[in-house]
Each structure stands twice: as C-alpha cells, then as structure tokens.
Design an enzyme around this catalytic site. Sequence first.
Site, PDB file in Angstrom:
ATOM      1  N   GLY A  12      -2.984   0.989   2.437  1.00 27.61           N
ATOM      2  CA  GLY A  12      -2.411   1.068   1.095  1.00 27.61           C
ATOM      3  C   GLY A  12      -3.490   1.276   0.056  1.00 27.61           C
ATOM      4  O   GLY A  12      -3.345   0.912  -1.112  1.00 27.61           O
ATOM      5  N   GLY A  15      -2.921   2.738  -3.416  1.00 29.25           N
ATOM      6  CA  GLY A  15      -1.935   2.062  -4.243  1.00 29.25           C
ATOM      7  C   GLY A  15      -2.544   1.317  -5.421  1.00 29.25           C
ATOM      8  O   GLY A  15      -3.755   1.315  -5.645  1.00 29.25           O
ATOM      9  N   LEU A  17      -2.970  -1.963  -6.150  1.00 24.60           N
ATOM     10  CA  LEU A  17      -3.992  -2.961  -5.825  1.00 24.60           C
ATOM     11  C   LEU A  17      -5.087  -2.365  -4.952  1.00 24.60           C
ATOM     12  O   LEU A  17      -6.277  -2.657  -5.151  1.00 24.60           O
ATOM     13  CB  LEU A  17      -3.350  -4.153  -5.121  1.00 24.60           C
ATOM     14  CG  LEU A  17      -4.300  -5.223  -4.568  1.00 24.60           C
ATOM     15  CD1 LEU A  17      -5.124  -5.869  -5.681  1.00 24.60           C
ATOM     16  CD2 LEU A  17      -3.515  -6.287  -3.796  1.00 24.60           C
ATOM     17  N   TYR A 157      13.055  -8.260   1.542  1.00 24.55           N
ATOM     18  CA  TYR A 157      11.632  -7.968   1.352  1.00 24.55           C
ATOM     19  C   TYR A 157      10.800  -9.243   1.499  1.00 24.55           C
ATOM     20  O   TYR A 157       9.793  -9.263   2.214  1.00 24.55           O
ATOM     21  CB  TYR A 157      11.398  -7.353  -0.028  1.00 24.55           C
ATOM     22  CG  TYR A 157       9.978  -7.482  -0.529  1.00 24.55           C
ATOM     23  CD1 TYR A 157       8.952  -6.731   0.038  1.00 24.55           C
ATOM     24  CD2 TYR A 157       9.651  -8.378  -1.550  1.00 24.55           C
ATOM     25  CE1 TYR A 157       7.645  -6.856  -0.399  1.00 24.55           C
ATOM     26  CE2 TYR A 157       8.346  -8.506  -1.998  1.00 24.55           C
ATOM     27  CZ  TYR A 157       7.349  -7.752  -1.421  1.00 24.55           C
ATOM     28  OH  TYR A 157       6.061  -7.890  -1.857  1.00 24.55           O
ATOM     29  N   LYS A 161       7.859 -10.155   4.330  1.00 28.96           N
ATOM     30  CA  LYS A 161       6.492 -10.530   3.957  1.00 28.96           C
ATOM     31  C   LYS A 161       6.134 -11.890   4.552  1.00 28.96           C
ATOM     32  O   LYS A 161       4.987 -12.119   4.974  1.00 28.96           O
ATOM     33  CB  LYS A 161       6.338 -10.562   2.434  1.00 28.96           C
ATOM     34  CG  LYS A 161       6.396  -9.205   1.754  1.00 28.96           C
ATOM     35  CD  LYS A 161       5.192  -8.338   2.074  1.00 28.96           C
ATOM     36  CE  LYS A 161       3.940  -8.799   1.363  1.00 28.96           C
ATOM     37  NZ  LYS A 161       2.797  -7.859   1.559  1.00 28.96           N
TER      38      LYS A 161
END
Length: 385
Positions: A12, A15, A17, A157, A161
């Site tokens: 990621g 992205g 972050l 979601y 996680k």
Amino acid sequence: MPANGEIFLVTGGNGFLGQEIIKLLIEENLSEIRILDKVIEQAFVEDLQALTGGRIKVTAFIGDVRDKEVLQTACEGVTCVIHTASVIDVWGYISNEELEAVNVKGTQLLIETSIQQNVKCFIYTSSVEVVGPNVRGDSICNGDEDTVYPSKLKFYYSKTKQVAEQLVLTSNGCLLPNGEQMVTCAVRPTYIYGENCRFMIPHLDEGINNGNILKRTSRKQALVNPVYVRNVAWAHILVARAMKDKDRKKIVGGKFYYITDDTPHMSYSDFNHEMMSPLGFTLPEKLSMPLLLMYFTSFMMEMLQFLLQPFITYVPRINRHLITMFNTKFTFTSHKAFSDFDYIPRYSWEVAKKRTTAWLASIVQDRRDNLNKKKLELQKQKPKS
C-alpha cells in the site's frame, strides 16, 4: 553513510499513509525501499529516487497482496515488511467477500511468504476500529492497551482488520528457514488525517453544496482524538528501529500499540470545522435532527437497501453504526508506545493543522468552480418556458 544492506517492503506504498512512511524511510540507513501497490504513480517513484540521491534503490511492484507470485518476488531478501495495504469500507460499497479476500486472506498470504523468504520483521497497520465503538455505543475515555472493552463489531471491515491483526500478532516468534525468529507488531492509529486524506473530501464537497455550511453528524460531547498521518508514519519507523534492538524486540514483539498525538479531542464534525473554518465554512451548533430520529431514518434506508438488493445496488449515505461511531466518545493514549519504543509525535498540532488546512485550501477553489460549472450546465438543460 554507507547503506547497511537492509531492504524494506511497504505494501500500500502508494497510499495516503504508505507514501508518508516511505518518505521517512529515506532518512534511514537502507539499501532498498520496495513499494507494492495496485497502482503506483511513476512520478512518485521518480521523486523518491531524486530524494535519495542514488543512495537508496527504489523498486516498484505492481500488484496486490493476493498475488502469490508478486509477493514472492517482492519479499525476496527483504528485512522488514510494513503492511499498510487494506480495503477500507464502512458504508457497504464493497462486498464482504472482497474485504475478506484482501484484508484477511491477503494478510495471511503475505505472512506466509514473509516466513518463506526469511523476513525478520513484520509491522501491521491496524486501526482503532478493531476495538469499536460497539453496537451499543459504549464510550472509552483515554483508553490504553489494557482497557477492557465489550466489543461487538458491526462493520465487516472492522472484523476483517481484527482478524488480520491477530494473524500478525500470533505469528510473532515463528521460526524462519534460516533458523531465526520473526518479530511482529501492530500499530492502531486513531482516525488519521492530513494532506491527501480522501475521507475529508466528501465533507468538504457537502459543505460547498450546502452554501459553505458543513453538516453536523456528531454531538459536541462525542470526543475522539484524530492523529496526523506523518506522526502515524513516524510511529512505524520507531517500531522498525525497536525491532532491530535485541532487547526491545522482545518487548514490542507480538504487541499492539495505540498511536495518537497532541491533536485536541473533539467530535468528528467539530474536527472538520476546525480544519475548514479558515476556508469560510461554518457548522451548526446542533444536529440537524434528534439522534433517535437519525437512527430511525437510517434504519428505514437500510430496509430500503435490503428490499432493493435483488434489483439494484443502493447504498445509503449513512448507516446506524456510522451514526453510533460519530456520536460515541472514543479516545485513547499512546503512553505505552512512548514507554516501549520512545514514540513522541514528530509534528505538533499547530504544524499538522496548518499543513492540512493549506492542502484543503489548495483544492477548495477547484471544487467550488466545478460545482458552479455543474449548476450552469443543469440550468442550460432546463426547458425554457
């Protein structure tokens, strides 16, 4: 200073972050930074290469965490994996199957590949949402890693996680083929904000559409503590450093840490107003309707969604659990992160606010112009009387 041969992989990495983590990794004494993402902007890679001055190799891998072949190549020779990639959805736009496939199965495959490739360190970007708020809206005030909270998560979601975080933490101490043991850790940032935060854009657009009046969806007393994206990135760097220390890796291994900073505690709505008021936006003092009526209206929209499901895809703009999240006091501290790996926010609230508002200011006029353009086009399409 010559590089120490370490190679970091950031999933990621293109992205919100991920980019900030990579920018900070340039300051570390590494040999190579690898970026894994479904889309990687070439300009970003070129900028990174320029910033390193050729001191650190930057390699991009196009793909996602479900692609075993890409993972095998990307993880080969890697010292540390920083896993930020995930699918985020609290509205219902993305199927449960997709959330499960990326967030859980993708994480599992990445862990397995990392073990096969002798990756020593694995850092997982988790979320405060693996805790809650629960469906009852029970509050937490300055919670920490020892806080006991009756979690009953609503968002799928959040559930994915939570499962992925446990997969990472239970992999701590796994024996690698070379005889060493993997060290794993998870960081749980609160709501992340900052430049390029896509979750702030809908509130901005809604305010513009409403004549520069932001919509209040949370009560003033529903305090949360957002955290600046660059401070979250900094926490990842400090955890990675701790993992290289023979004493501290025993402390952080298998642990999770809340990451916060000195951003003032305020509700989600008041936070948006704090950032956008310099741009001419106002915010009502009270909710647009009583909270119970908001729940009832949302329930009716969810029923409509259920009835229309066989025919068309309809996703309400808000659901009951979002209302709960927006209206639950939910704050945490990062004292344990300070104690275990010397986490101190690198950027103050004043700096974070200034940079975030400057970014919003850079895009607000274009968005206002686009709105006016759409209004003119609609007026032209209206039949003349």
